[in-house]
Scaffold this motif. Structure first.
Motif, short mmCIF file in Angstrom:
data_model
loop_
_atom_site.label_atom_id
_atom_site.label_comp_id
_atom_site.label_asym_id
_atom_site.label_seq_id
_atom_site.Cartn_x
_atom_site.Cartn_y
_atom_site.Cartn_z
N ARG A 79 0.84 -1.21 0.00
CA ARG A 79 0.00 0.00 0.00
C ARG A 79 0.87 1.26 0.00
O ARG A 79 0.57 2.24 -0.69
CB ARG A 79 -0.90 -0.01 1.23
N THR A 80 1.97 1.23 0.75
CA THR A 80 2.89 2.37 0.79
C THR A 80 3.54 2.58 -0.58
O THR A 80 3.64 3.71 -1.07
CB THR A 80 3.97 2.16 1.85
N LEU A 81 3.98 1.50 -1.20
CA LEU A 81 4.61 1.59 -2.51
C LEU A 81 3.64 2.15 -3.54
O LEU A 81 4.02 2.99 -4.37
CB LEU A 81 5.09 0.20 -2.95
N ASP A 82 2.40 1.71 -3.48
CA ASP A 82 1.39 2.20 -4.42
C ASP A 82 1.16 3.69 -4.24
O ASP A 82 1.09 4.45 -5.22
CB ASP A 82 0.09 1.43 -4.22
N GLN A 83 1.06 4.15 -2.98
CA GLN A 83 0.82 5.56 -2.74
C GLN A 83 2.02 6.41 -3.13
O GLN A 83 1.87 7.50 -3.72
CB GLN A 83 0.48 5.78 -1.25
N TYR A 84 3.23 5.95 -2.83
CA TYR A 84 4.43 6.68 -3.21
C TYR A 84 4.53 6.80 -4.73
O TYR A 84 4.94 7.84 -5.26
CB TYR A 84 5.67 6.00 -2.65
N GLU A 85 4.18 5.73 -5.43
CA GLU A 85 4.22 5.78 -6.89
C GLU A 85 3.25 6.82 -7.42
O GLU A 85 3.56 7.58 -8.34
CB GLU A 85 3.90 4.40 -7.47
N ARG A 86 2.06 6.88 -6.84
CA ARG A 86 1.07 7.88 -7.28
C ARG A 86 1.59 9.29 -7.04
O ARG A 86 1.47 10.17 -7.90
CB ARG A 86 -0.24 7.69 -6.53
N ASP A 87 2.16 9.53 -5.85
CA ASP A 87 2.62 10.87 -5.51
C ASP A 87 3.81 11.29 -6.36
O ASP A 87 3.92 12.47 -6.75
CB ASP A 87 2.98 10.93 -4.02
N LEU A 88 4.69 10.36 -6.67
CA LEU A 88 5.85 10.68 -7.51
C LEU A 88 5.45 10.82 -8.98
O LEU A 88 6.09 11.56 -9.73
CB LEU A 88 6.92 9.60 -7.34
N SER A 133 -3.67 16.97 0.86
CA SER A 133 -2.70 15.90 0.59
C SER A 133 -1.26 16.41 0.56
O SER A 133 -0.34 15.64 0.30
CB SER A 133 -3.02 15.24 -0.76
N TRP A 134 -1.05 17.71 0.82
CA TRP A 134 0.29 18.29 0.72
C TRP A 134 1.30 17.57 1.62
O TRP A 134 2.40 17.25 1.19
CB TRP A 134 0.24 19.77 1.07
N LYS A 135 0.93 17.35 2.85
CA LYS A 135 1.87 16.75 3.80
C LYS A 135 2.26 15.34 3.36
O LYS A 135 3.43 14.96 3.40
CB LYS A 135 1.27 16.74 5.21
N ARG A 136 1.27 14.56 2.93
CA ARG A 136 1.56 13.19 2.51
C ARG A 136 2.45 13.17 1.27
O ARG A 136 3.41 12.41 1.19
CB ARG A 136 0.25 12.47 2.21
N VAL A 137 2.13 14.02 0.28
CA VAL A 137 2.88 14.06 -0.96
C VAL A 137 4.32 14.52 -0.71
O VAL A 137 5.28 13.94 -1.24
CB VAL A 137 2.18 14.98 -1.98
N GLN A 138 4.48 15.52 0.12
CA GLN A 138 5.83 16.00 0.42
C GLN A 138 6.65 14.94 1.14
O GLN A 138 7.87 14.85 0.95
CB GLN A 138 5.77 17.28 1.26
N ALA A 139 6.02 14.11 1.96
CA ALA A 139 6.73 13.03 2.64
C ALA A 139 7.28 12.03 1.62
O ALA A 139 8.42 11.56 1.74
CB ALA A 139 5.81 12.34 3.63
N ALA A 140 6.48 11.71 0.60
CA ALA A 140 6.94 10.79 -0.45
C ALA A 140 8.07 11.41 -1.25
O ALA A 140 9.09 10.75 -1.53
CB ALA A 140 5.76 10.43 -1.36
N TRP A 141 7.93 12.67 -1.62
CA TRP A 141 8.99 13.35 -2.38
C TRP A 141 10.27 13.45 -1.55
O TRP A 141 11.37 13.25 -2.07
CB TRP A 141 8.53 14.73 -2.79
#
Length: 211
Positions: free
Chosen positions: A51-60, A90-98
């Protein structure tokens, strides 16, 4: 002679569909796409949850498509451009992935000297949402129901006070509860004693003052 592959171009409708389609892999053909794949493979070796990999891929993917640049060339300006296409919630989550992606590029891939996410403006915490639990029609019904009670005038004052002050049950009753002396009819306010015996002054309507 070195040939640089051109970035794929999309219409606005195609671009919107790509961002919404979680299975679309067209981001992989961008300048940043191959590095994102290497990063996700590294995260997979770290036993990151699917689930983490999927979300990180979406954000990147957003970063790849909105602000395409090579890993070494990505600046805070590219990140800010991409952030404009991310909902504020979603800013905080997306910035964490980046941040984790560029951290990998510095420490593991050794392709950059810095992390551009650290240069983004700090995100101010959003104020807590205020929900209207009762519609105006429902509040009117509560007030109207006091007419059928044993002491209509007193109950009407109680209901209006609860509605307008938002006082908890413990703030309405008990030693520190709202009393006649809590009202200042000249200033049209009522003093409510809250947690820790801290008072707060709440304005009330002309209707409650008249009652």
């Amino acid at each position: 002679m070195t040939v640089v592959a051109a970035e794929p171009t999309y219409t606005f409708r195609e671009w919107t569909r790509i961002l919404r389609d979680t299975k679309d892999k067209s981001y992989q053909s961008t300048r940043l796409g191959a590095d994102v794949l290497d990063y996700l493979a590294w995260k997979r070796l770290q036993r990151a949850a699917a689930r983490t990999l999927d979300q990180y891929e979406r954000d990147l993917r957003v970063l790849c498509l909105v602000a395409p640049a090579r890993l070494e060339e990505t600046t805070v300006a590219h990140l800010m451009l991409a952030m404009e296409h991310v909902p504020p919630g979603s800013w905080k989550r997306v910035q964490a992935a980046w941040r984790d992606f560029f951290k990998w590029s510095v420490r593991v891939a050794q392709r950059r000297p810095d992390n551009p996410v650290d240069l983004l403006p700090k995100i101010k915490p959003s104020p807590p949402p205020v929900y209207d639990l009762w519609s105006q029609a429902e509040l009117d019904l509560l007030v109207a129901a006091t007419r059928r009670m044993e002491n209509p005038r007193l109950e009407r004052i109680r209901v209006l006070t609860m509605i307008e002050t938002g006082a908890r049950a413990g703030e309405m009753h008990g030693p520190d509860g709202i009393k006649l002396g809590s009202f200042d009819l000249y200033r049209r306010t009522v003093t409510v004693i809250g947690k820790g015996r801290r008072p707060r002054i709440v304005p009330v309507s002309e209707e409650l003052k008249d009652a």
